[in-house]
Design a protein around this motif. Structure first.
Motif, mmCIF file in Angstrom:
data_model
loop_
_atom_site.group_PDB
_atom_site.id
_atom_site.type_symbol
_atom_site.label_atom_id
_atom_site.label_comp_id
_atom_site.label_asym_id
_atom_site.label_seq_id
_atom_site.Cartn_x
_atom_site.Cartn_y
_atom_site.Cartn_z
ATOM 1 N N ALA A 31 77.258 -47.381 -38.616
ATOM 2 C CA ALA A 31 76.662 -48.713 -38.555
ATOM 3 C C ALA A 31 77.674 -49.775 -38.990
ATOM 4 N N ALA A 32 78.443 -49.468 -40.041
ATOM 5 C CA ALA A 32 79.445 -50.415 -40.519
ATOM 6 C C ALA A 32 80.542 -50.629 -39.471
ATOM 7 N N PHE A 33 80.979 -49.542 -38.851
ATOM 8 C CA PHE A 33 82.002 -49.641 -37.804
ATOM 9 C C PHE A 33 81.530 -50.553 -36.670
ATOM 10 N N LEU A 34 80.290 -50.359 -36.232
ATOM 11 C CA LEU A 34 79.757 -51.175 -35.138
ATOM 12 C C LEU A 34 79.587 -52.632 -35.559
ATOM 13 N N ALA A 35 79.197 -52.844 -36.822
ATOM 14 C CA ALA A 35 78.944 -54.214 -37.295
ATOM 15 C C ALA A 35 80.220 -55.017 -37.468
ATOM 16 N N ARG A 36 81.353 -54.362 -37.517
ATOM 17 C CA ARG A 36 82.622 -55.100 -37.661
ATOM 18 C C ARG A 36 83.057 -55.758 -36.358
ATOM 19 N N GLN A 37 82.363 -55.449 -35.277
ATOM 20 C CA GLN A 37 82.639 -56.130 -34.020
ATOM 21 C C GLN A 37 81.978 -57.518 -34.054
ATOM 22 N N GLN A 38 82.534 -58.428 -33.295
ATOM 23 C CA GLN A 38 81.977 -59.781 -33.238
ATOM 24 C C GLN A 38 80.767 -59.829 -32.300
ATOM 25 N N ASN A 39 79.822 -60.700 -32.633
ATOM 26 C CA ASN A 39 78.695 -61.009 -31.741
ATOM 27 C C ASN A 39 77.869 -59.775 -31.369
ATOM 28 N N VAL A 40 77.561 -58.954 -32.358
ATOM 29 C CA VAL A 40 76.690 -57.801 -32.116
ATOM 30 C C VAL A 40 75.535 -57.832 -33.107
ATOM 31 N N ARG A 41 74.445 -57.145 -32.734
ATOM 32 C CA ARG A 41 73.325 -56.919 -33.651
ATOM 33 C C ARG A 41 73.126 -55.414 -33.749
ATOM 34 N N VAL A 42 73.168 -54.914 -34.975
ATOM 35 C CA VAL A 42 73.051 -53.485 -35.228
ATOM 36 C C VAL A 42 71.774 -53.229 -36.004
ATOM 37 N N LEU A 43 70.980 -52.269 -35.552
ATOM 38 C CA LEU A 43 69.794 -51.830 -36.288
ATOM 39 C C LEU A 43 70.111 -50.495 -36.951
ATOM 40 N N LEU A 44 69.906 -50.426 -38.252
ATOM 41 C CA LEU A 44 70.022 -49.190 -39.015
ATOM 42 C C LEU A 44 68.640 -48.880 -39.566
ATOM 43 N N CYS A 45 68.018 -47.812 -39.099
ATOM 44 C CA CYS A 45 66.632 -47.547 -39.498
ATOM 45 C C CYS A 45 66.445 -46.083 -39.876
ATOM 46 N N THR A 46 65.377 -45.840 -40.599
ATOM 47 C CA THR A 46 65.029 -44.494 -41.038
ATOM 48 C C THR A 46 63.517 -44.400 -41.114
ATOM 49 N N PHE A 47 63.004 -43.278 -41.642
ATOM 50 C CA PHE A 47 61.566 -43.044 -41.535
ATOM 51 C C PHE A 47 60.735 -43.833 -42.539
ATOM 52 N N THR A 48 61.172 -43.890 -43.794
ATOM 53 C CA THR A 48 60.327 -44.501 -44.825
ATOM 54 C C THR A 48 60.998 -45.720 -45.453
ATOM 55 N N ARG A 49 60.171 -46.510 -46.146
ATOM 56 C CA ARG A 49 60.676 -47.731 -46.761
ATOM 57 C C ARG A 49 61.651 -47.439 -47.893
ATOM 58 N N ASN A 50 61.388 -46.403 -48.708
ATOM 59 C CA ASN A 50 62.297 -46.157 -49.823
ATOM 60 C C ASN A 50 63.651 -45.660 -49.331
ATOM 61 N N LEU A 51 63.673 -44.883 -48.238
ATOM 62 C CA LEU A 51 64.953 -44.482 -47.658
ATOM 63 C C LEU A 51 65.682 -45.697 -47.090
ATOM 64 N N ALA A 52 64.942 -46.608 -46.452
ATOM 65 C CA ALA A 52 65.557 -47.822 -45.928
ATOM 66 C C ALA A 52 66.144 -48.668 -47.062
ATOM 67 N N ALA A 53 65.444 -48.713 -48.202
ATOM 68 C CA ALA A 53 65.960 -49.460 -49.355
ATOM 69 C C ALA A 53 67.268 -48.861 -49.850
ATOM 70 N N ASN A 54 67.371 -47.523 -49.819
ATOM 71 C CA ASN A 54 68.622 -46.870 -50.217
ATOM 72 C C ASN A 54 69.756 -47.246 -49.258
ATOM 73 N N LEU A 55 69.455 -47.249 -47.955
ATOM 74 C CA LEU A 55 70.465 -47.633 -46.971
ATOM 75 C C LEU A 55 70.909 -49.074 -47.185
ATOM 76 N N GLN A 56 69.950 -49.940 -47.486
ATOM 77 C CA GLN A 56 70.247 -51.359 -47.714
ATOM 78 C C GLN A 56 71.222 -51.507 -48.877
#
Length: 705
Positions: free
Chosen positions: A275-300
Motif C-alpha cells: 500500500a505504501a509503495f502504491l501511495a508514493r505514486q502521484q495522483n492515486v487513491r489507495v484503499l487499504l482494508c481488512t475485516f474488522t475495525r480493530n484490525l483497520a485501526a492497527n493498519l492505520q
C-alpha cells in the motif's frame, strides 16, 4: 556523509527505550559532523577488523561502528550498542565483510562461529543418522555459507541441530540453511537471495542489496533518521526478507495478486508495504482494508511509520463494512439501522414458520444455516431471482438442496427480506449488495468513492458481497487488487472462490512459509492445533502449511490443567506477577479466552492483584502500560511477547453452544472454525505460550490429543 544502521543496533534501542533519545542524538551527530567532536571515537586494542571503532552514546553506553569510507565523505556502519566494557569487547571480535556469493553486507563474529562449530563436532554422533541437508559442503559454500559451518551442516540430523550450529551466522545464511532443510532447491535459493549477481565492494551499494536489507538500512538524510528513531522501532518497517520485498515492491502485477501464508509469515507487513509503495505514486487513491475495525485501526497506526503526510493523504484505511457503508451513504444517504444478531435469529425463525417449509428440511433451516446461505449464495448472485438461485453453485455449503428444497429456502428468504424492510432496517450483507449495485451502474458509480488500487488484508474472512464491492471499487487492470489471506485463520467467512467474482489470481500468487513472529516450539504447537483439518484457499485449492518454519528457538509451550476455575485464574495471576517481576513489559502480555466469562474472571483477578489490565480496545491500541485481556476473535492480527490462553476446557474450546440446534451436516464447518480460532489464539505468542484449563482439557490441545 551517511550512516548504515544494522538491525542489531536498531533492536538494542528498541529493547532499551531509556537510550532512545541519546541514540538519536548520537546518530544525528555522526551523520552531520565530520570531525566527530564530542563522540570520543576510539580504536580498541587488537581488533579483528582495523576499521572498527567505539564511540560514546552516553556515560554508560558506547556504539560499535565501522569506518568504511572517507572519500568523498565519511561513511559509518553502526553494528551495536553495548555498555562501556561490553562495547570494547564486542569491537575486538567483530568483522565487517561483503559476502562474495551475493554482495550482501555482513557483520561477523568469527570466534563465536568457530566455537559453535567445535561444539558441534564434539557432540556424539549416530552412524547412518538422517541428514536434513542432502548437499555437499562445496554446494553450501557456493551459496555464501561460511565454510566451517558448511562442513558440519551436512551432518546435522535435525532442523534444531542445524540452527544451533548456524546460530552465529548472519540471519540470511541461517535462513538459507533452513530453506534448504525444508525442501527449497539450490536454484530457488540462488534466485531468492540474489546469488547470481556479482558482488560490489561499495558499502552503500552492498547495503542496498535485497539480502543486505534484511539486516541493514542506509540512512542518508536527517528526515530518514528522524522517522526511524522517533518511531516505535518496529523492525518490520525496515528489514524485509528478499521474498517479502520482491512481492511488496514489484512495479507491476498484470491483474489481481494473492499472497497466502500461515500466521506470523508477514502477510500484513507485505500488504502495508505494498500500500505504501502504491501511495508514493502521484495522483492515486489507495484503499487499504481488512475485516474488522480493530484490525483497520492497527493498519492505520502502522502505515504512519512508512509514509509522509502527503503520501498518507492518498490512502484510505477501514474495515470492509465501513467501506461498504460509505459507498451506500454517498448515493442513498444514511442507511437504515443494522439488524442485531438476536433480531436476525428471531426473524429467520419466524420466516421459516410462516413459509410452509417441508418437514424433511425444516430442521436444517436454522438461523445459522440460513445466514450462511443468504450471505454466501443468495446475495452473491449476479441476479437476485428465484431462477438464479436454482442454478447457483453452492460450493462448501455442506448441505445438499434439491429443487423443491431450494424453492422452500427461497420462500424463507423472501419472507426474511420483507421483514427486514418492514422494520426499516438492513444487514451488512444487504448493504454490500446495494453497494455492488451502485458500483456496477455508471450513473451512480460517479457519486461513490472509487480507487486506483485496493489492498486487502485478512481476505479469508470476507464474504461474497464484500468481494463484489471490492471488485467494483477499482477498475480491472494492472495493480488493481492485492490480497493477503490465510485459510487456516478463517474464523468468520465461508469458503469463497475469487474467480466467481471477477477476481482471477491464478498465476499471480505466492505463499509465504517463514514465520517471523514466534519460536519453533510455539509454531509446532500451533500447527498441532490445526492437525489434518482440511482448508481451502481463495483460489479453491487445498491450502497447505508444508514448509512452514521459524528460525527462532525458545521455551516449550506450558500446558496446565486445574481442578477448578479459581485455581486456574490464581495460576494466571501468579504467572503474570512473576513475568512482571522479571521486567517483562505489561503491554507485551496478553490473556486470551473463548468466552466473556473467562475474560472477566482474568481481568478482575489481575485488577485485584494490583496489576494494570485492560480489555483489548475495539479501535486499536489502548493503555500502553497494561496487560491486555481479549477474546480470541479480537486478538486476530495482534502479537505479544507472552500469551496465556485461559479456559481451554472441553465444552469451551470448541464451544458447545455454537453447535446447539445446528444440523449435523454443519458441525464439520463449525468445528473447523473453532479449531482455527484456537490456532489464532495460540499463534499470537512470540516467545512464551501458556495454555490453561480447569476440568477436562480441550480436544484441540495437540500434546494431549
Amino acid at each position: 556523509m551517511g550512516v548504515i544502521m544494522s538491525k542489531e543496533f536498531h533492536k538494542a534501542i528498541d529493547v532499551d527505550g531509556s537510550i532512545k533519545a541519546k541514540a538519536w542524538d548520537f546518530v544525528t551527530k555522526l551523520n552531520q559532523n565530520a570531525d566527530l567532536t564530542g563522540l570520543d571515537l576510539k580504536i580498541p586494542k587488537n581488533p579483528a577488523d582495523k576499521r572498527v571503532r567505539t564511540a560514546r552514546v552516553d556515560l554508560s553506553y558506547r556504539a560499535v561502528l565501522f569506518a568504511v569510507s572517507d572519500d568523498p565523505e565519511p561513511m559509518w556502519v553502526l553494528a551495536a550498542i553495548r555498555t562501556h566494557d561490553e562495547a570494547y569487547e564486542e569491537a575486538q571480535n567483530l568483522v565487517l565483510d561483503i559476502n562474495p556469493a551475493n554482495g550482501a553486507m555482513e557483520v561477523l563474529r568469527p570466534k563465536a562461529i568457530i566455537k559453535r562449530v567445535e561444539e558441534f563436532r564434539a557432540k556424539p554422533t549416530t552412524p547412518d543418522a538422517h541428514q536434513v541437508l542432502p548437499f555437499k559442503p562445496a554446494e553450501l559454500v557456493a551459496l555464501g555459507i561460511n565454510a566451517e559451518v558448511a562442513e558440519e551442516a551436512v551432518h546435522a540430523a535435525t532442523d534444531d541441530d542445524l540452527l544451533v550450529l548456524a546460530g552465529d551466522l548472519p540471519e540470511w545464511q541461517q535462513q538459507v540453511l533452513l530453506d534448504l532443510a525444508t525442501g527449497t532447491s539450490l536454484d530457488q535459493v540462488r534466485t531468492i537471495y540474489d546469488l547470481d549477481r556479482p558482488a560490489d565492494a561499495d558499502p552503500v551499494a552492498a547495503a542496498q542489496r535485497p539480502t543486505s536489507r534484511m539486516q541493514f538500512v542506509y540512512l542518508q538524510t536527517d528526515d530518514e533518521l528522524r522517522r526511524m528513531l522517533e518511531g516505535d522501532f518496529a523492525a518490520w518497517r525496515t528489514y524485509l526478507h528478499p521474498t517479502q520485498r520482491a512481492v511488496a515492491y514489484r512495479p507491476t502485477y498484470n491483474g489481481p495478486y494473492r499472497l497466502a501464508g500461515g500466521a506470523g509469515t508477514g502477510k500484513t507487513v507485505v500488504a502495508l508495504h505494498r500500500a505504501a509503495f502504491l501511495a508514493r505514486q502521484q495522483n492515486v487513491r489507495v484503499l487499504l482494508c481488512t475485516f474488522t475495525r480493530n484490525l483497520a485501526a492497527n493498519l492505520q497506526a502502522d502505515i504512519h511509520g512508512l509514509l509522509c503526510a502527503d503520501e498518507l493523504s492518498r490512502v484510505e484505511i477501514g474495515g470492509v463494512d465501513q467501506i461498504v457503508r460509505s459507498v451506500v451513504h454517498a448515493v442513498d444517504g444514511p442507511p437504515g439501522q443494522i439488524l442485531g444478531e438476536r433480531d436476525r435469529e428471531s426473524l429467520w425463525e419466524e420466516s421459516v414458520a410462516g413459509s410452509g417449509v417441508p418437514a424433511d428440511i425444516a430442521e436444517v433451516l436454522t438461523p445459522t444455516f440460513l445466514d450462511g446461505e443468504y450471505r454466501a449464495v443468495v446475495l452473491a448472485l449476479p441476479a437476485h431471482t428465484r431462477e438464479a438461485y436454482f442454478k447457483a453453485r453452492r460450493t462448501g455449503r455442506g448441505i445438499r438442496l434439491n429443487r423443491v428444497q431450494r424453492a422452500a429456502v427461497w420462500r424463507v428468504v423472501e419472507s426474511f427480506e420483507r421483514g427486514v424492510a418492514s422494520q426499516g432496517r438492513t444487514t451488512f450483507e444487504r448493504l454490500a449488495v446495494r453497494a455492488a449495485e451502485i458500483l456496477a451502474d455508471p450513473a451512480t458509480r460517479e457519486q461513490a468513492p472509487t480507487f486506483d488500487h485496493v489492498v486487502v488484508d485478512e481476505g479469508q474472512d470476507l464474504h461474497a458481497g464484500h468481494w463484489r464491492v471490492l471488485r467494483g471499487l477499482v477498475a480491472a487492470g494492472p495493480n488493481d487488487l492485492f490480497i493477503a489471506e490465510d485459510g487456516h485463520q478463517r474464523i468468520y467467512g465461508e469458503r469463497i472462490v475469487l474467480g466467481h467474482y471477477g477476481i482471477e489470481t491464478r498465476g499471480r500468487s505466492r505463499r509465504l512459509t517463514l514465520n517471523y513472529r514466534t519460536t519453533r516450539q510455539n509454531l509446532a504447537f500451533a500447527l498441532g492445533v490445526i492437525g489434518n483439518e482440511p482448508v481451502v484457499d481463495l483460489e479453491g485449492d487445498d491450502e497447505s502449511l508444508a514448509g512452514y518454519r521459524s528460525l527462532y528457538g525458545g521455551p516449550t509451550p506450558e500446558l496446565r490443567g486445574f481442578a477448578s476455575g479459581d485455581d486456574e485464574v490464581t495460576h494466571v495471576v501468579t504467572t503474570i506477577k512473576a513475568w512482571l517481576a522479571a521486567n517483562v513489559s505489561a503491554p507485551t502480555i496478553a490473556v486470551l479466552a473463548r468466552r466473556t466469562r473467562e475474560q472477566e474472571r482474568a481481568r478482575i483477578a489481575l485488577k485485584e492483584a494490583g496489576i494494570p489490565v485492560e480489555l483489548l480496545q475495539r479501535d486499536g491500541p489502548g493503555n500502553d502500560e497494561a496487560v491486555k485481556v481479549s477474546s480470541m476473535h479480537r486478538a486476530k492480527g495482534t502479537e505479544y511477547e507472552r500469551v496465556i490462553v485461559i479456559g481451554a476446557t472441553e465444552g469451551v474450546v470448541p464451544l458447545d453452544f455454537v453447535f446447539e440446534g445446528k444440523p449435523q451436516a454443519e458441525h464439520g464447518a463449525i468445528r473447523g472454525r473453532e479449531r482455527s480460532l484456537f490456532y489464532v489464539a495460540c499463534s499470537r505468542a512470540r516467545e512464551q505460550l501458556l495454555v490453561t484449563w480447569s476440568g477436562k482439557p480441550s480436544p484441540f490441545i495437540p500434546q494431549l490429543a
